[in-house]
Write a protein that holds these residues in place. Structure first.
Motif, short mmCIF file in Angstrom:
data_model
loop_
_atom_site.label_atom_id
_atom_site.label_comp_id
_atom_site.label_asym_id
_atom_site.label_seq_id
_atom_site.Cartn_x
_atom_site.Cartn_y
_atom_site.Cartn_z
N THR A 2 30.52 -16.74 49.25
CA THR A 2 31.45 -17.38 48.31
C THR A 2 31.49 -16.57 47.03
O THR A 2 30.64 -15.71 46.78
CB THR A 2 31.01 -18.81 47.99
OG1 THR A 2 29.67 -18.77 47.45
CG2 THR A 2 31.03 -19.70 49.24
N GLY A 3 32.50 -16.86 46.22
CA GLY A 3 32.58 -16.26 44.90
C GLY A 3 32.69 -14.75 44.94
O GLY A 3 33.40 -14.16 45.76
N MET A 4 31.93 -14.08 44.05
CA MET A 4 31.98 -12.64 43.92
C MET A 4 31.51 -11.95 45.20
O MET A 4 32.04 -10.90 45.59
CB MET A 4 31.14 -12.19 42.73
CG MET A 4 31.20 -10.68 42.45
SD MET A 4 32.89 -10.08 42.14
CE MET A 4 33.25 -10.92 40.59
N SER A 5 30.51 -12.52 45.84
CA SER A 5 30.01 -11.92 47.09
C SER A 5 31.12 -11.85 48.14
O SER A 5 31.26 -10.87 48.87
CB SER A 5 28.84 -12.73 47.63
OG SER A 5 27.76 -12.69 46.72
N LYS A 64 34.33 -11.62 47.58
CA LYS A 64 35.28 -10.57 47.19
C LYS A 64 34.75 -9.18 47.53
O LYS A 64 35.48 -8.31 48.02
CB LYS A 64 35.59 -10.67 45.70
CG LYS A 64 36.36 -11.92 45.31
CD LYS A 64 36.67 -11.94 43.82
CE LYS A 64 37.46 -13.19 43.44
NZ LYS A 64 37.76 -13.22 41.98
N VAL A 65 33.45 -8.98 47.27
CA VAL A 65 32.84 -7.68 47.59
C VAL A 65 32.89 -7.42 49.10
O VAL A 65 33.21 -6.33 49.56
CB VAL A 65 31.39 -7.62 47.07
CG1 VAL A 65 30.69 -6.37 47.59
CG2 VAL A 65 31.38 -7.65 45.55
N LEU A 66 32.58 -8.45 49.87
CA LEU A 66 32.60 -8.30 51.33
C LEU A 66 34.03 -8.09 51.84
O LEU A 66 34.24 -7.34 52.80
CB LEU A 66 31.96 -9.51 51.99
CG LEU A 66 30.44 -9.61 51.84
CD1 LEU A 66 29.94 -10.96 52.32
CD2 LEU A 66 29.76 -8.49 52.62
N ASP A 67 34.99 -8.75 51.22
CA ASP A 67 36.39 -8.51 51.60
C ASP A 67 36.76 -7.04 51.37
O ASP A 67 37.43 -6.41 52.20
CB ASP A 67 37.32 -9.42 50.79
CG ASP A 67 37.30 -10.85 51.30
OD1 ASP A 67 36.92 -11.05 52.47
OD2 ASP A 67 37.66 -11.76 50.53
N THR A 68 36.34 -6.51 50.21
CA THR A 68 36.61 -5.10 49.91
C THR A 68 35.93 -4.20 50.94
O THR A 68 36.53 -3.23 51.43
CB THR A 68 36.11 -4.75 48.50
OG1 THR A 68 36.75 -5.59 47.55
CG2 THR A 68 36.40 -3.30 48.17
N ALA A 69 34.67 -4.51 51.28
CA ALA A 69 33.95 -3.71 52.27
C ALA A 69 34.63 -3.76 53.63
O ALA A 69 34.74 -2.74 54.33
CB ALA A 69 32.51 -4.20 52.37
N LEU A 70 35.13 -4.93 54.01
CA LEU A 70 35.82 -5.04 55.30
C LEU A 70 37.13 -4.25 55.30
O LEU A 70 37.49 -3.63 56.31
CB LEU A 70 36.10 -6.51 55.60
CG LEU A 70 34.90 -7.31 56.12
CD1 LEU A 70 35.20 -8.80 56.11
CD2 LEU A 70 34.52 -6.85 57.54
N ARG A 71 37.84 -4.28 54.16
CA ARG A 71 39.08 -3.49 54.09
C ARG A 71 38.78 -2.00 54.22
O ARG A 71 39.49 -1.26 54.90
CB ARG A 71 39.82 -3.78 52.78
CG ARG A 71 40.57 -5.11 52.76
CD ARG A 71 41.59 -5.14 51.64
NE ARG A 71 40.97 -4.97 50.33
CZ ARG A 71 40.49 -5.98 49.58
NH1 ARG A 71 40.56 -7.22 50.05
NH2 ARG A 71 39.96 -5.75 48.40
N GLN A 72 37.71 -1.54 53.55
CA GLN A 72 37.37 -0.13 53.64
C GLN A 72 36.89 0.24 55.04
O GLN A 72 37.15 1.34 55.53
CB GLN A 72 36.30 0.22 52.59
CG GLN A 72 36.77 0.09 51.16
CD GLN A 72 38.00 0.95 50.90
OE1 GLN A 72 38.08 2.10 51.34
NE2 GLN A 72 38.97 0.38 50.18
N THR A 73 36.19 -0.69 55.68
CA THR A 73 35.77 -0.45 57.06
C THR A 73 36.99 -0.29 57.96
O THR A 73 37.04 0.59 58.82
CB THR A 73 34.90 -1.62 57.56
OG1 THR A 73 33.78 -1.78 56.69
CG2 THR A 73 34.39 -1.36 58.97
N ALA A 74 37.98 -1.16 57.75
CA ALA A 74 39.22 -1.04 58.53
C ALA A 74 39.93 0.27 58.24
O ALA A 74 40.50 0.90 59.14
CB ALA A 74 40.14 -2.23 58.21
#
Length: 363
Positions: free
Chosen positions: A185-188, A190-200
């Motif tokens: 949740t929260g900032m974590s 968002k960070v994980l969303d960014t990591a998933l986008r970069q993984t993609a």
């Protein structure tokens, strides 16, 4: 060619019919031997024997015309040029003896004066040197071609290894990130969303490398094209773009596309990614139909494309830099061509519009 010229000679000099017919028959016999005999089963230099046979026919021609060697010189040089393109240097040097005999013997048998015999001192060295010059250039070209083939094999192996070795661990990383994202949740989050986008993004890059390899090796891609609603397809593809990117979609909700879904996604993401990376916001995605052609436009509002870059814009590694390897636009064009369309860049004020045209339905 020698046989055809002999037949032409018959038309212009009927009195020499028998001699010219004999020469034409010998020439055709050599040509027939070149076509029929199983040369690949023998030595790589076995076809050099055709040169010896050619010299013999030239000698016969000179003798049958009473020592007139007008047509012998050019064909001697032609035989040397042919040999130089196909055989190593030692074959040319070995040709010196039969070529000299084929030129001089008929002149001696027909009692030609020393001045005529002396012409061999000019013709034979010239023919040999011409052959050696051509052989040297042909050898250099073969060596360059072999070197480029070795480089290409190495590059192909490297690209395949890189792409496959990246995809396997990347799948594990993506699964782990997705597991963490479910409880974040929260900032974590968002960070994980960014990591998933970069993984993609890395996964798409690996796909792009494999696409590049397949396009290079086979010249085409196998596509699974079908008609589908355009707006959901475009929105799904843009879901891989970062959330804060200023990307606007102007597409008729009723519009359809006849495309391979995965390849179209690559086209759109490469174009939007380039527009965000090198252009300026907002990035506008438009889709219009002109008769039997769908026109996809991705327009940015940045500084545009430098004049020096335009001729090679869609080439491999044309726009590489710190943020990319320069394959995006090349892959876009190849995928567009695979669909039966094309890709181009059109200047705008400000910015640039990348245009991909695609067939609106099956041909």
């Amino acid at each position: 060619m020698a046989a055809l010229l002999a037949f032409v000679g018959i038309l212009t000099d009927p009195a020499a019919y028998q001699r010219l017919a004999l020469v034409a028959a010998c020439d055709l016999t050599v040509a027939l031997a070149a076509l029929i005999l199983p040369w690949p089963r023998w030595s790589p230099n076995a076809t050099a024997l055709l040169g010896v046979a050619g010299f013999a026919v030239l000698g016969l021609s000179t003798w049958s015309f009473g020592g007139v060697a007008t047509g012998t010189g050019p064909f001697l040089v032609l035989l040397y040029a042919w040999a130089a393109l196909h055989f190593p240097r030692w074959v040319l040097l070995a040709f010196a003896a039969p070529a000299t005999v084929a030129y001089l013997l008929p002149l001696i048998l027909t009692g030609q004066p020393p001045m005529v015999l002396g012409s061999a001192l000019v013709l034979m060295p010239v023919a040999l040197v011409v052959g050696l010059l051509i052989e040297a250039q042909a050898r250099h070209l073969r060596e360059d071609r072999e070197r480029l083939a070795r480089i290409e094999r190495w590059r192909s192996a490297m690209v395949n290894t890189l792409a496959h070795d990246v995809r396997s661990p990347l799948g594990t990383v993506q699964l782990a990130l997705e597991e963490l994202r479910d409880d974040a949740t929260g900032m974590s989050a968002k960070v994980l969303d960014t990591a998933l986008r970069q993984t993609a993004r890395i996964s798409r890059l690996a796909d792009g490398l494999l696409d590049m390899q397949r396009i290079d090796s086979s010249g085409h891609l196998r596509l699974d094209r079908r008609s589908q609603p355009a707006l959901p397809l475009i929105r799904a593809a843009l879901g891989y773009v970062r959330a804060d990117a200023d990307v606007r979609v102007e597409v008729d909700p009723e519009a359809t596309l006849y495309v391979d879904e995965q390849r179209f996604e690559q086209i759109l993401l490469n174009l939007v990614g380039n527009a965000l990376r090198y252009g300026g916001p907002p990035v506008i995605v438009r889709l219009t139909r002109d008769g039997a052609v769908d026109r996809l436009e991705v327009r940015d509002h940045g500084p545009g494309i430098p004049e020096s870059l335009r001729p090679r814009l869609f080439g491999q590694f044309a726009v590489g830099g710190p943020e990319g390897v320069g394959l995006g636009l090349w892959i876009v064009r190849q995928l567009a061509v695979a669909h039966g369309g094309q890709a181009a860049a059109e200047p705008r004020t400000p910015g640039v519009a990348m245009i991909v045209t695609l067939p609106a339905g099956p041909a």
